[in-house]
Design a protein around this motif. Structure first.
Motif, PDB file in Angstrom:
ATOM      1  N   ASP A  95      31.119  29.146 -69.894  1.00  0.00           N
ATOM      2  CA  ASP A  95      31.332  29.630 -67.628  1.00  0.00           C
ATOM      3  C   ASP A  95      31.111  27.944 -66.885  1.00  0.00           C
ATOM      4  O   ASP A  95      31.260  28.194 -66.319  1.00  0.00           O
ATOM      5  CB  ASP A  95      30.215  30.362 -67.662  1.00  0.00           C
ATOM      6  CG  ASP A  95      29.997  31.851 -67.732  1.00  0.00           C
ATOM      7  OD1 ASP A  95      31.375  31.989 -68.222  1.00  0.00           O
ATOM      8  OD2 ASP A  95      29.358  32.997 -67.794  1.00  0.00           O
ATOM      9  N   ARG A  98      33.945  26.267 -66.485  1.00  0.00           N
ATOM     10  CA  ARG A  98      34.797  27.323 -65.870  1.00  0.00           C
ATOM     11  C   ARG A  98      34.802  27.373 -64.241  1.00  0.00           C
ATOM     12  O   ARG A  98      35.081  26.570 -63.032  1.00  0.00           O
ATOM     13  CB  ARG A  98      35.278  28.006 -66.377  1.00  0.00           C
ATOM     14  CG  ARG A  98      35.826  28.569 -66.785  1.00  0.00           C
ATOM     15  CD  ARG A  98      36.595  30.149 -67.651  1.00  0.00           C
ATOM     16  NE  ARG A  98      35.115  31.318 -67.309  1.00  0.00           N
ATOM     17  CZ  ARG A  98      34.688  31.988 -68.913  1.00  0.00           C
ATOM     18  NH1 ARG A  98      35.231  30.911 -70.025  1.00  0.00           N
ATOM     19  NH2 ARG A  98      33.292  32.067 -69.077  1.00  0.00           N
ATOM     20  N   THR A  99      33.263  26.882 -64.175  1.00  0.00           N
ATOM     21  CA  THR A  99      32.777  26.874 -62.885  1.00  0.00           C
ATOM     22  C   THR A  99      32.950  25.006 -62.267  1.00  0.00           C
ATOM     23  O   THR A  99      33.198  24.522 -61.170  1.00  0.00           O
ATOM     24  CB  THR A  99      31.431  26.482 -62.710  1.00  0.00           C
ATOM     25  OG1 THR A  99      31.042  28.177 -63.491  1.00  0.00           O
ATOM     26  CG2 THR A  99      31.029  26.656 -61.790  1.00  0.00           C
ATOM     27  N   PHE A 102      36.244  24.441 -61.672  1.00  0.00           N
ATOM     28  CA  PHE A 102      37.102  25.401 -59.915  1.00  0.00           C
ATOM     29  C   PHE A 102      36.854  24.690 -59.195  1.00  0.00           C
ATOM     30  O   PHE A 102      35.375  24.715 -58.054  1.00  0.00           O
ATOM     31  CB  PHE A 102      36.020  26.810 -60.534  1.00  0.00           C
ATOM     32  CG  PHE A 102      36.711  27.470 -59.317  1.00  0.00           C
ATOM     33  CD1 PHE A 102      37.980  27.791 -58.609  1.00  0.00           C
ATOM     34  CD2 PHE A 102      35.449  29.236 -58.818  1.00  0.00           C
ATOM     35  CE1 PHE A 102      38.590  28.884 -58.302  1.00  0.00           C
ATOM     36  CE2 PHE A 102      35.900  29.734 -58.042  1.00  0.00           C
ATOM     37  CZ  PHE A 102      37.127  30.078 -57.666  1.00  0.00           C
ATOM     38  N   VAL A 105      35.474  25.929 -55.926  1.00  0.00           N
ATOM     39  CA  VAL A 105      33.586  25.594 -55.403  1.00  0.00           C
ATOM     40  C   VAL A 105      32.815  24.521 -55.856  1.00  0.00           C
ATOM     41  O   VAL A 105      31.720  24.195 -55.400  1.00  0.00           O
ATOM     42  CB  VAL A 105      33.547  27.150 -55.943  1.00  0.00           C
ATOM     43  CG1 VAL A 105      31.678  27.637 -56.305  1.00  0.00           C
ATOM     44  CG2 VAL A 105      34.031  28.233 -56.274  1.00  0.00           C
ATOM     45  N   SER A 106      33.236  24.048 -57.112  1.00  0.00           N
ATOM     46  CA  SER A 106      32.554  22.794 -57.085  1.00  0.00           C
ATOM     47  C   SER A 106      32.482  21.718 -56.416  1.00  0.00           C
ATOM     48  O   SER A 106      31.230  20.708 -56.444  1.00  0.00           O
ATOM     49  CB  SER A 106      32.967  22.588 -58.743  1.00  0.00           C
ATOM     50  OG  SER A 106      34.996  21.813 -58.438  1.00  0.00           O
ATOM     51  N   TYR A 109      29.504  21.972 -54.850  1.00  0.00           N
ATOM     52  CA  TYR A 109      28.016  21.975 -55.294  1.00  0.00           C
ATOM     53  C   TYR A 109      27.722  20.572 -55.176  1.00  0.00           C
ATOM     54  O   TYR A 109      26.269  19.862 -55.337  1.00  0.00           O
ATOM     55  CB  TYR A 109      28.385  22.197 -56.679  1.00  0.00           C
ATOM     56  CG  TYR A 109      27.970  23.890 -56.520  1.00  0.00           C
ATOM     57  CD1 TYR A 109      26.712  24.053 -56.689  1.00  0.00           C
ATOM     58  CD2 TYR A 109      28.954  24.494 -57.357  1.00  0.00           C
ATOM     59  CE1 TYR A 109      26.564  25.869 -56.297  1.00  0.00           C
ATOM     60  CE2 TYR A 109      28.757  25.853 -57.232  1.00  0.00           C
ATOM     61  CZ  TYR A 109      27.474  26.795 -56.960  1.00  0.00           C
ATOM     62  OH  TYR A 109      26.983  28.226 -56.533  1.00  0.00           O
ATOM     63  N   THR A 224      30.327  32.383 -56.135  1.00  0.00           N
ATOM     64  CA  THR A 224      29.758  31.728 -57.975  1.00  0.00           C
ATOM     65  C   THR A 224      28.395  32.022 -58.163  1.00  0.00           C
ATOM     66  O   THR A 224      27.695  32.716 -57.275  1.00  0.00           O
ATOM     67  CB  THR A 224      29.864  30.517 -57.891  1.00  0.00           C
ATOM     68  OG1 THR A 224      30.102  29.878 -58.703  1.00  0.00           O
ATOM     69  CG2 THR A 224      29.130  29.163 -57.066  1.00  0.00           C
ATOM     70  N   ASP A 225      28.126  32.276 -59.553  1.00  0.00           N
ATOM     71  CA  ASP A 225      26.860  32.027 -60.076  1.00  0.00           C
ATOM     72  C   ASP A 225      25.978  31.118 -59.432  1.00  0.00           C
ATOM     73  O   ASP A 225      25.989  29.703 -59.937  1.00  0.00           O
ATOM     74  CB  ASP A 225      27.542  32.541 -61.816  1.00  0.00           C
ATOM     75  CG  ASP A 225      26.514  32.562 -62.545  1.00  0.00           C
ATOM     76  OD1 ASP A 225      25.380  33.468 -61.487  1.00  0.00           O
ATOM     77  OD2 ASP A 225      25.326  31.975 -63.315  1.00  0.00           O
ATOM     78  N   THR A 228      25.468  28.907 -63.516  1.00  0.00           N
ATOM     79  CA  THR A 228      25.823  27.760 -63.785  1.00  0.00           C
ATOM     80  C   THR A 228      25.842  26.542 -62.749  1.00  0.00           C
ATOM     81  O   THR A 228      26.426  25.384 -62.599  1.00  0.00           O
ATOM     82  CB  THR A 228      27.741  28.131 -63.822  1.00  0.00           C
ATOM     83  OG1 THR A 228      27.791  28.867 -63.589  1.00  0.00           O
ATOM     84  CG2 THR A 228      26.795  29.064 -65.782  1.00  0.00           C
ATOM     85  N   GLY A 229      26.492  27.378 -61.847  1.00  0.00           N
ATOM     86  CA  GLY A 229      26.599  26.252 -60.315  1.00  0.00           C
ATOM     87  C   GLY A 229      25.793  25.452 -59.900  1.00  0.00           C
ATOM     88  O   GLY A 229      25.345  24.493 -59.929  1.00  0.00           O
ATOM     89  N   VAL A 232      26.111  22.169 -62.186  1.00  0.00           N
ATOM     90  CA  VAL A 232      26.823  21.852 -62.123  1.00  0.00           C
ATOM     91  C   VAL A 232      26.564  21.010 -60.530  1.00  0.00           C
ATOM     92  O   VAL A 232      27.143  19.512 -60.771  1.00  0.00           O
ATOM     93  CB  VAL A 232      28.569  22.914 -61.287  1.00  0.00           C
ATOM     94  CG1 VAL A 232      29.299  22.037 -60.319  1.00  0.00           C
ATOM     95  CG2 VAL A 232      28.983  23.406 -62.243  1.00  0.00           C
TER      96      VAL A 232
END
Length: 367
Positions: A95, A98-99, A102, A105-106, A109, A224-225, A228-229, A232
């Motif tokens: 994942d 993918r994060t 993305f 979202v990233s 972060y 998002t999760d 994994t977030g 990142v």
């Protein structure tokens, strides 16, 4: 039909209770790990090369170089530890790319990393080196005020009259923590370390940085999760240090100076051991904090996590024999009480979400 609706409401109510319960559990876990983390963070200033100080410039420049290297190494270590110990342990490594890719979202972060690393962690680290870990831990309490106000102005997180009363208590506690007369006496003392005022500035940076990071990260955590977030977020910070801030530091302090400190730091076994321990405490504390935000809101998450200060003070006294000034204890207790006044609710009000998630969802749809 009525019975089916009642059953559905009961299920939703139980789900909300579970959400809130786990939000408080994660925030309290963050407090414990955060408090213990100040012991390992203090040790980083004691072990070579930071303990002997022979390779660093004199005065304030030496403290700045040391903090830059230490904070960057912290971000790199957190990235590695959390990737393989936490995300890898949960079989979520697939994942992670993918994060990262993305970008809707990233990017949030990455912004959280800018506030949390070069501002908050850097500020807290230099406050530990100059003033002491107890002050650094206490000064960061003001992040609750910053996070709550920014979250209110940005995406409408609720601030009630009771919350404003709590904010006033935190400010009163902050006056004791900073102890203006003691601060001025230290700054004016000729025997004090050169540029000691930078340590107090670091305390301000930690409060602003962590409050801003909480508000920014919550925007991404809505969609998002958290596991994994957060990785990142630390990868973004590590890249920021290596490719932007380290080159700038080399221009300011000299390539030879920075290169010498980097090599000495990465070749010190004792430093590497303690930086990994720091990653397992403060890094995992970040995981717990990020998990609490979408469950109970930024304000509540930060308020419960402020219990890290009593844990930090007890840990520093037990493990390092560090004396704790009475004004720090009093100010910290008032500030912690203020954060609970801000967000401690009972009964059905606890089940209310404190944040409107629609802005993040709308942005995801329209970007």
């Amino acid at each position: 039909m009525v019975g089916m609706v009642d059953d559905l409401e009961k299920v939703m109510r139980n789900e909300n209770k579970s959400r809130v319960r786990w939000g408080f559990i994660w925030a309290f876990t963050c407090a414990v790990l955060w408090g213990l983390g100040y012991v390992s963070l203090s040790m980083l200033w004691i072990v070579p090369p930071f303990g002997d100080w022979m390779i660093f410039p004199e005065g304030a420049s030496g403290y700045l170089v040391a903090t830059i290297i230490m904070t960057a190494c912290t971000a790199i270590t957190f990235s590695v530890v959390l990737t393989f110990v936490w995300v890898g342990g949960q079989s979520k490594l697939a994942d992670l790319p993918r994060t990262i890719l993305f970008f809707k979202v990233s990017k949030w972060y990455a912004l959280a990393a800018a506030f949390g690393g070069p501002i908050a962690i850097f500020g807290s680290t230099i406050a530990v080196g100059y003033i002491g870990a107890a002050f650094a831990a206490s000064a960061a309490l003001l992040c609750s005020v910053v996070g709550a106000i920014v979250a209110k102005l940005w995406y409408g997180e609720n601030i009630t009259r009771r919350a404003w009363a709590g904010i006033c208590m935190i400010i009163i506690g902050g006056i004791f923590i900073w102890n203006p007369s003691q601060m001025l006496a230290e700054i004016m003392n000729p025997a004090a370390p050169d540029g000691i005022w930078i340590g107090y500035v670091g305390g301000v940076m930690s409060a602003i940085g962590w409050g801003m990071e909480g508000a920014v990260a919550a925007r991404a955590l809505d969609i998002t999760d958290a596991d994994t977030g957060l990785v990142v977020r630390f990868i973004s910070e590590a890249l920021l240090w290596i490719f932007v801030l380290w080159p700038i530091s080399m221009l300011v302090f000299g390539i030879d100076t920075m290169a010498t400190v980097i090599v000495a730091t990465l070749s010190s076994p004792s430093f590497l051991i303690w930086i990994v321990i720091t990653g397992l405490s403060l890094g995992l504390c970040y995981i717990a904090l990020y998990k609490s935000f979408p469950l109970i809101g930024v304000g509540r998450g930060l308020s419960v996590s402020t219990l890290y200060v009593p844990f930090a003070m007890v840990s520093l006294y037990v493990f390092m024999g560090a004396p704790i000034a009475w004004w720090l204890v009093l100010g910290a207790m008032i500030a912690v009480l203020g954060t609970f006044v801000m967000y401690w609710e009972s009964g059905d009000s606890l089940l209310e979400c404190t944040r409107d998630c629609k802005p993040a969802l709308n942005e995801l749809k329209h970007d």
